[in-house]
Design an enzyme around this catalytic site. Structure first.
Site, PDB file in Angstrom:
ATOM      1  N   GLU A   1       0.793  -1.292   0.107  1.00 35.81           N
ATOM      2  CA  GLU A   1      -0.011  -0.003  -0.133  1.00 35.81           C
ATOM      3  C   GLU A   1       0.912   1.137   0.017  1.00 35.81           C
ATOM      4  O   GLU A   1       1.648   1.467   0.920  1.00 35.81           O
ATOM      5  CB  GLU A   1      -0.971  -0.119   1.235  1.00 35.81           C
ATOM      6  CG  GLU A   1      -2.167   1.266   1.281  1.00 35.81           C
ATOM      7  CD  GLU A   1      -2.937   1.042   2.493  1.00 35.81           C
ATOM      8  OE1 GLU A   1      -3.835   1.809   2.628  1.00 35.81           O
ATOM      9  OE2 GLU A   1      -2.526   0.339   3.450  1.00 35.81           O
TER      10      GLU A   1
ATOM     11  N   LYS B   1      -9.859   2.182  -2.506  1.00 38.66           N
ATOM     12  CA  LYS B   1     -10.230   1.598  -1.260  1.00 38.66           C
ATOM     13  C   LYS B   1     -11.607   2.052  -0.714  1.00 38.66           C
ATOM     14  O   LYS B   1     -11.709   3.294  -0.722  1.00 38.66           O
ATOM     15  CB  LYS B   1      -9.297   2.346  -0.183  1.00 38.66           C
ATOM     16  CG  LYS B   1      -8.952   1.354   1.161  1.00 38.66           C
ATOM     17  CD  LYS B   1      -7.940   1.700   1.913  1.00 38.66           C
ATOM     18  CE  LYS B   1      -7.716   1.098   3.420  1.00 38.66           C
ATOM     19  NZ  LYS B   1      -6.391   1.484   3.747  1.00 38.66           N
TER      20      LYS B   1
ATOM     21  N   CYS C   1      -5.976  -2.859   1.974  1.00 41.86           N
ATOM     22  CA  CYS C   1      -5.675  -2.989   3.302  1.00 41.86           C
ATOM     23  C   CYS C   1      -6.938  -3.020   4.253  1.00 41.86           C
ATOM     24  O   CYS C   1      -7.528  -4.373   4.289  1.00 41.86           O
ATOM     25  CB  CYS C   1      -4.901  -1.750   3.719  1.00 41.86           C
ATOM     26  SG  CYS C   1      -4.093  -1.861   5.244  1.00 41.86           S
TER      27      CYS C   1
END
Length: 316
Positions: free
Chosen positions: A71, A148, A185
Protein backbone atom coordinates in the site's frame (compact mmCIF):
# COMPACT_ATOMS: atom_id res chain seq x y z
CA UNK A 1 28.57 -2.69 -3.11
CA UNK A 2 26.23 -5.55 -4.07
CA UNK A 3 24.37 -5.62 -7.35
CA UNK A 4 21.12 -5.22 -5.40
CA UNK A 5 20.30 -2.02 -3.51
CA UNK A 6 18.63 -4.05 -0.76
CA UNK A 7 18.90 -7.62 0.52
CA UNK A 8 15.65 -9.50 0.00
CA UNK A 9 14.73 -12.86 1.47
CA UNK A 10 13.35 -14.93 -1.41
CA UNK A 11 10.68 -17.56 -0.68
CA UNK A 12 9.05 -19.68 -3.38
CA UNK A 13 6.34 -22.33 -3.72
CA UNK A 14 6.28 -23.94 -7.16
CA UNK A 15 4.02 -26.66 -8.48
CA UNK A 16 1.22 -26.21 -5.91
CA UNK A 17 2.68 -28.69 -3.37
CA UNK A 18 -0.35 -28.51 -1.03
CA UNK A 19 -2.57 -29.96 -3.73
CA UNK A 20 -6.37 -29.71 -3.88
CA UNK A 21 -7.97 -32.13 -1.40
CA UNK A 22 -11.50 -31.56 -2.76
CA UNK A 23 -10.52 -32.35 -6.36
CA UNK A 24 -12.75 -34.80 -8.24
CA UNK A 25 -11.70 -33.89 -11.79
CA UNK A 26 -8.20 -33.17 -13.12
CA UNK A 27 -7.13 -29.55 -13.32
CA UNK A 28 -7.58 -28.07 -16.79
CA UNK A 29 -6.00 -24.66 -16.17
CA UNK A 30 -2.31 -23.76 -16.20
CA UNK A 31 -0.71 -22.66 -12.95
CA UNK A 32 -0.46 -18.90 -12.40
CA UNK A 33 2.92 -17.76 -11.02
CA UNK A 34 2.49 -14.59 -8.99
CA UNK A 35 4.89 -12.60 -6.82
CA UNK A 36 4.81 -9.95 -4.11
CA UNK A 37 7.40 -7.60 -2.66
CA UNK A 38 7.64 -6.71 1.05
CA UNK A 39 9.87 -3.74 1.87
CA UNK A 40 10.36 -0.69 4.07
CA UNK A 41 9.90 2.91 2.98
CA UNK A 42 13.09 4.86 2.36
CA UNK A 43 13.09 8.68 2.57
CA UNK A 44 15.42 8.95 -0.42
CA UNK A 45 13.02 8.61 -3.36
CA UNK A 46 15.66 7.33 -5.78
CA UNK A 47 16.89 4.69 -3.33
CA UNK A 48 13.32 3.65 -2.61
CA UNK A 49 12.49 3.26 -6.30
CA UNK A 50 15.69 1.28 -6.86
CA UNK A 51 14.72 -1.07 -4.03
CA UNK A 52 11.29 -1.54 -5.60
CA UNK A 53 12.89 -2.26 -8.97
CA UNK A 54 15.13 -4.88 -7.39
CA UNK A 55 12.22 -6.63 -5.69
CA UNK A 56 10.10 -6.74 -8.83
CA UNK A 57 13.04 -7.98 -10.91
CA UNK A 58 13.77 -10.78 -8.42
CA UNK A 59 10.18 -11.97 -8.67
CA UNK A 60 10.25 -11.75 -12.48
CA UNK A 61 13.51 -13.72 -12.56
CA UNK A 62 11.63 -16.50 -10.74
CA UNK A 63 9.00 -16.52 -13.48
CA UNK A 64 6.29 -14.38 -11.86
CA UNK A 65 3.96 -12.99 -14.52
CA UNK A 66 2.38 -10.54 -12.05
CA UNK A 67 4.16 -8.80 -9.16
CA UNK A 68 2.25 -7.03 -6.38
CA UNK A 69 3.52 -4.16 -4.19
CA UNK A 70 2.48 -2.77 -0.78
CA UNK A 71 0.00 0.00 0.00
CA UNK A 72 1.14 3.56 -0.85
CA UNK A 73 3.99 1.97 -2.73
CA UNK A 74 6.24 5.00 -3.15
CA UNK A 75 5.23 7.21 -0.21
CA UNK A 76 5.52 7.07 3.56
CA UNK A 77 2.51 5.89 5.50
CA UNK A 78 1.54 9.46 6.35
CA UNK A 79 -1.61 8.38 8.22
CA UNK A 80 0.41 6.82 11.04
CA UNK A 81 0.11 10.01 13.10
CA UNK A 82 -2.50 12.79 13.06
CA UNK A 83 0.26 15.40 12.75
CA UNK A 84 1.77 13.53 9.78
CA UNK A 85 -1.61 13.45 8.05
CA UNK A 86 -1.45 17.22 7.56
CA UNK A 87 1.42 16.59 5.14
CA UNK A 88 -0.53 14.04 3.09
CA UNK A 89 -1.49 16.34 0.16
CA UNK A 90 2.10 16.66 -1.00
CA UNK A 91 2.12 12.93 -1.82
CA UNK A 92 -1.00 13.09 -3.98
CA UNK A 93 -0.38 12.20 -7.62
CA UNK A 94 -2.04 11.72 -10.96
CA UNK A 95 -3.55 8.30 -11.45
CA UNK A 96 -2.34 7.73 -15.00
CA UNK A 97 0.81 9.84 -15.26
CA UNK A 98 2.11 10.18 -11.72
CA UNK A 99 5.41 8.71 -10.50
CA UNK A 100 3.84 5.47 -9.27
CA UNK A 101 2.08 4.76 -12.57
CA UNK A 102 5.27 5.63 -14.48
CA UNK A 103 7.43 3.32 -12.34
CA UNK A 104 4.93 0.47 -12.67
CA UNK A 105 4.78 0.95 -16.44
CA UNK A 106 8.57 1.08 -16.69
CA UNK A 107 8.96 -2.23 -14.87
CA UNK A 108 6.05 -3.90 -16.65
CA UNK A 109 7.46 -3.05 -20.07
CA UNK A 110 11.04 -3.91 -19.12
CA UNK A 111 10.11 -7.31 -17.74
CA UNK A 112 7.09 -8.18 -19.87
CA UNK A 113 4.87 -8.71 -16.82
CA UNK A 114 1.90 -7.17 -15.01
CA UNK A 115 2.78 -4.84 -12.11
CA UNK A 116 0.36 -3.97 -9.31
CA UNK A 117 0.98 -0.89 -7.12
CA UNK A 118 -0.78 1.58 -4.83
CA UNK A 119 -0.85 5.37 -4.61
CA UNK A 120 -2.55 8.46 -3.17
CA UNK A 121 -4.77 9.52 -6.07
CA UNK A 122 -5.31 13.28 -6.36
CA UNK A 123 -9.00 14.32 -6.43
CA UNK A 124 -10.22 16.63 -9.18
CA UNK A 125 -11.92 18.92 -6.66
CA UNK A 126 -8.74 19.49 -4.65
CA UNK A 127 -10.14 17.88 -1.50
CA UNK A 128 -9.21 14.59 0.12
CA UNK A 129 -7.98 12.13 -2.47
CA UNK A 130 -8.30 8.36 -2.77
CA UNK A 131 -6.16 5.44 -1.67
CA UNK A 132 -6.02 3.65 -5.02
CA UNK A 133 -4.62 0.35 -6.27
CA UNK A 134 -3.53 0.14 -9.91
CA UNK A 135 -2.50 -2.64 -12.24
CA UNK A 136 -0.34 -2.01 -15.31
CA UNK A 137 0.09 -4.39 -18.24
CA UNK A 138 3.21 -5.46 -20.12
CA UNK A 139 2.73 -2.70 -22.72
CA UNK A 140 2.51 -0.07 -19.99
CA UNK A 141 -1.27 0.20 -20.26
CA UNK A 142 -3.51 0.75 -17.22
CA UNK A 143 -5.50 -2.46 -16.74
CA UNK A 144 -7.28 -1.55 -13.52
CA UNK A 145 -7.68 1.09 -10.82
CA UNK A 146 -9.71 0.49 -7.67
CA UNK A 147 -10.26 2.96 -4.83
CA UNK A 148 -10.15 1.75 -1.23
CA UNK A 149 -13.69 1.40 0.12
CA UNK A 150 -13.19 1.19 3.88
CA UNK A 151 -11.20 3.93 5.64
CA UNK A 152 -9.79 3.28 9.15
CA UNK A 153 -9.96 5.99 11.79
CA UNK A 154 -8.25 4.94 15.01
CA UNK A 155 -4.88 5.54 16.72
CA UNK A 156 -1.97 4.95 14.36
CA UNK A 157 -4.24 4.70 11.30
CA UNK A 158 -5.77 8.15 10.75
CA UNK A 159 -6.74 7.57 7.14
CA UNK A 160 -10.00 9.47 7.54
CA UNK A 161 -7.84 12.61 7.66
CA UNK A 162 -6.19 11.72 4.34
CA UNK A 163 -8.63 9.84 2.10
CA UNK A 164 -12.28 9.88 1.17
CA UNK A 165 -14.04 6.49 0.89
CA UNK A 166 -13.76 4.88 -2.51
CA UNK A 167 -16.53 4.77 -5.07
CA UNK A 168 -15.24 1.91 -7.22
CA UNK A 169 -17.43 -0.80 -5.76
CA UNK A 170 -16.09 -4.34 -6.31
CA UNK A 171 -14.80 -4.47 -9.88
CA UNK A 172 -13.54 -7.80 -11.20
CA UNK A 173 -10.85 -7.42 -13.84
CA UNK A 174 -9.91 -10.24 -16.26
CA UNK A 175 -6.16 -10.36 -16.85
CA UNK A 176 -4.74 -13.23 -18.91
CA UNK A 177 -7.90 -15.30 -18.31
CA UNK A 178 -7.75 -14.86 -14.53
CA UNK A 179 -10.36 -12.73 -12.72
CA UNK A 180 -8.82 -10.34 -10.19
CA UNK A 181 -10.09 -7.92 -7.57
CA UNK A 182 -7.86 -5.14 -6.20
CA UNK A 183 -9.14 -3.90 -2.81
CA UNK A 184 -6.77 -2.27 -0.31
CA UNK A 185 -5.67 -2.99 3.29
CA UNK A 186 -8.56 -2.26 5.70
CA UNK A 187 -10.90 -3.68 3.03
CA UNK A 188 -9.31 -7.07 3.67
CA UNK A 189 -10.94 -7.43 7.10
CA UNK A 190 -14.52 -7.23 5.79
CA UNK A 191 -16.23 -10.54 4.94
CA UNK A 192 -18.87 -8.61 2.98
CA UNK A 193 -16.22 -7.35 0.57
CA UNK A 194 -14.72 -10.78 -0.07
CA UNK A 195 -18.21 -12.20 -0.64
CA UNK A 196 -19.14 -9.37 -3.03
CA UNK A 197 -16.01 -10.04 -5.09
CA UNK A 198 -16.61 -13.79 -5.07
CA UNK A 199 -20.21 -13.40 -6.24
CA UNK A 200 -18.93 -11.18 -9.05
CA UNK A 201 -16.66 -14.03 -10.16
CA UNK A 202 -13.27 -13.02 -8.74
CA UNK A 203 -10.70 -15.79 -8.34
CA UNK A 204 -7.79 -13.82 -6.83
CA UNK A 205 -7.86 -10.79 -4.52
CA UNK A 206 -4.76 -8.62 -4.13
CA UNK A 207 -4.62 -6.49 -0.97
CA UNK A 208 -1.82 -3.87 -0.87
CA UNK A 209 -1.31 -3.37 2.85
CA UNK A 210 0.32 -1.16 5.49
CA UNK A 211 -0.38 -2.66 8.90
CA UNK A 212 1.52 -3.14 12.11
CA UNK A 213 1.51 -2.29 15.79
CA UNK A 214 -1.26 -0.68 17.84
CA UNK A 215 0.42 2.39 19.41
CA UNK A 216 -1.98 2.68 22.35
CA UNK A 217 -1.95 -1.09 22.99
CA UNK A 218 1.72 -2.06 22.64
CA UNK A 219 1.16 -5.60 23.99
CA UNK A 220 -1.67 -6.31 21.53
CA UNK A 221 -0.25 -8.14 18.51
CA UNK A 222 -2.87 -8.18 15.76
CA UNK A 223 -0.67 -10.03 13.26
CA UNK A 224 -2.17 -13.53 13.82
CA UNK A 225 -5.73 -12.19 13.67
CA UNK A 226 -4.94 -10.20 10.53
CA UNK A 227 -3.73 -13.32 8.75
CA UNK A 228 -6.59 -15.46 10.06
CA UNK A 229 -9.25 -12.93 9.00
CA UNK A 230 -7.97 -12.65 5.45
CA UNK A 231 -7.29 -16.33 4.89
CA UNK A 232 -10.70 -17.17 6.41
CA UNK A 233 -12.38 -14.74 4.00
CA UNK A 234 -10.57 -16.62 1.25
CA UNK A 235 -11.78 -19.96 2.62
CA UNK A 236 -15.39 -18.78 2.88
CA UNK A 237 -15.35 -17.55 -0.72
CA UNK A 238 -12.88 -19.89 -2.46
CA UNK A 239 -10.45 -17.05 -3.19
CA UNK A 240 -6.70 -16.77 -3.44
CA UNK A 241 -5.43 -13.88 -1.29
CA UNK A 242 -2.23 -11.99 -2.17
CA UNK A 243 -1.19 -9.68 0.67
CA UNK A 244 1.98 -7.53 0.37
CA UNK A 245 2.75 -5.57 3.57
CA UNK A 246 5.53 -3.22 4.76
CA UNK A 247 8.29 -3.60 7.32
CA UNK A 248 10.05 -0.92 9.34
CA UNK A 249 8.82 1.88 11.61
CA UNK A 250 7.00 5.03 10.53
CA UNK A 251 5.48 7.51 12.95
CA UNK A 252 3.96 5.53 15.80
CA UNK A 253 3.69 2.29 13.80
CA UNK A 254 6.09 -0.65 13.60
CA UNK A 255 4.90 -2.57 10.54
CA UNK A 256 4.89 -6.32 11.04
CA UNK A 257 5.62 -7.54 7.54
CA UNK A 258 4.48 -11.17 7.37
CA UNK A 259 3.16 -10.70 3.83
CA UNK A 260 1.50 -13.88 2.65
CA UNK A 261 -0.27 -15.79 -0.09
CA UNK A 262 -3.21 -18.04 0.83
CA UNK A 263 -5.31 -20.42 -1.24
CA UNK A 264 -9.08 -21.11 -1.54
CA UNK A 265 -8.85 -23.64 1.30
CA UNK A 266 -7.60 -20.91 3.65
CA UNK A 267 -4.10 -22.38 3.74
CA UNK A 268 -1.09 -20.03 3.84
CA UNK A 269 1.13 -21.06 0.95
CA UNK A 270 3.97 -18.64 1.73
CA UNK A 271 4.64 -16.16 4.54
CA UNK A 272 7.37 -13.51 4.65
CA UNK A 273 9.49 -12.71 7.71
CA UNK A 274 8.15 -10.22 10.21
CA UNK A 275 11.00 -7.73 10.02
CA UNK A 276 12.91 -8.19 6.75
CA UNK A 277 12.36 -7.19 3.12
CA UNK A 278 11.19 -10.23 1.18
CA UNK A 279 10.01 -11.47 -2.18
CA UNK A 280 7.42 -14.24 -2.36
CA UNK A 281 6.70 -16.15 -5.58
CA UNK A 282 4.08 -18.90 -5.72
CA UNK A 283 2.21 -20.98 -8.27
CA UNK A 284 -1.58 -20.75 -7.92
CA UNK A 285 -3.58 -23.80 -8.94
CA UNK A 286 -6.61 -21.89 -10.19
CA UNK A 287 -8.86 -24.95 -10.33
CA UNK A 288 -8.67 -25.19 -6.53
CA UNK A 289 -11.46 -22.61 -6.56
CA UNK A 290 -13.59 -24.85 -8.77
CA UNK A 291 -12.94 -27.85 -6.53
CA UNK A 292 -13.83 -26.14 -3.26
CA UNK A 293 -16.94 -24.44 -4.66
CA UNK A 294 -18.38 -27.89 -5.37
CA UNK A 295 -19.02 -28.13 -1.62
CA UNK A 296 -21.70 -25.43 -2.00
CA UNK A 297 -20.21 -22.41 -0.21
CA UNK A 298 -21.86 -20.08 -2.70
CA UNK A 299 -24.59 -22.18 -4.27
CA UNK A 300 -26.43 -23.03 -1.03
CA UNK A 301 -26.66 -19.46 0.20
CA UNK A 302 -30.04 -18.06 1.42
CA UNK A 303 -29.94 -14.42 0.24
CA UNK A 304 -33.58 -13.86 1.21
CA UNK A 305 -32.50 -14.12 4.87
CA UNK A 306 -29.65 -11.65 4.75
CA UNK A 307 -31.42 -8.30 4.75
CA UNK A 308 -30.14 -7.33 8.23
CA UNK A 309 -26.57 -7.50 6.90
CA UNK A 310 -27.16 -4.28 4.97
CA UNK A 311 -28.47 -2.31 7.96
CA UNK A 312 -26.11 0.21 9.62
CA UNK A 313 -24.95 -0.64 13.12
CA UNK A 314 -24.95 2.01 15.83
CA UNK A 315 -21.73 2.60 17.78
CA UNK A 316 -21.58 1.49 21.36
Amino acid sequence: MSARSIDYTLLTSFGSPLGSPARLEPSVRPLLRIGLVQMRWQPDAEAHDDALRDGVRIAAEQGATMVCLPELTRSPYFAADAAMAVDAPRFAEDLHDGPTARLAAELAKELGIVVHASLYERADDGGLGYNTAICVGAEGEMLASTRKNHIPEFPGYHENLCFRPGDSGFPVVPIDNVRFGFPTCWDEWFPELARAYALAGAQVLVHPTAIGSEPELPEFDTRPMWEHAISANGLANALFQIVPNRVGAEGRIAFYGSSFISDPYGRVVLRAPRDKPAVLVADLDLDQRRDWLEFGLVYTRRPELYGPLTEPMARG
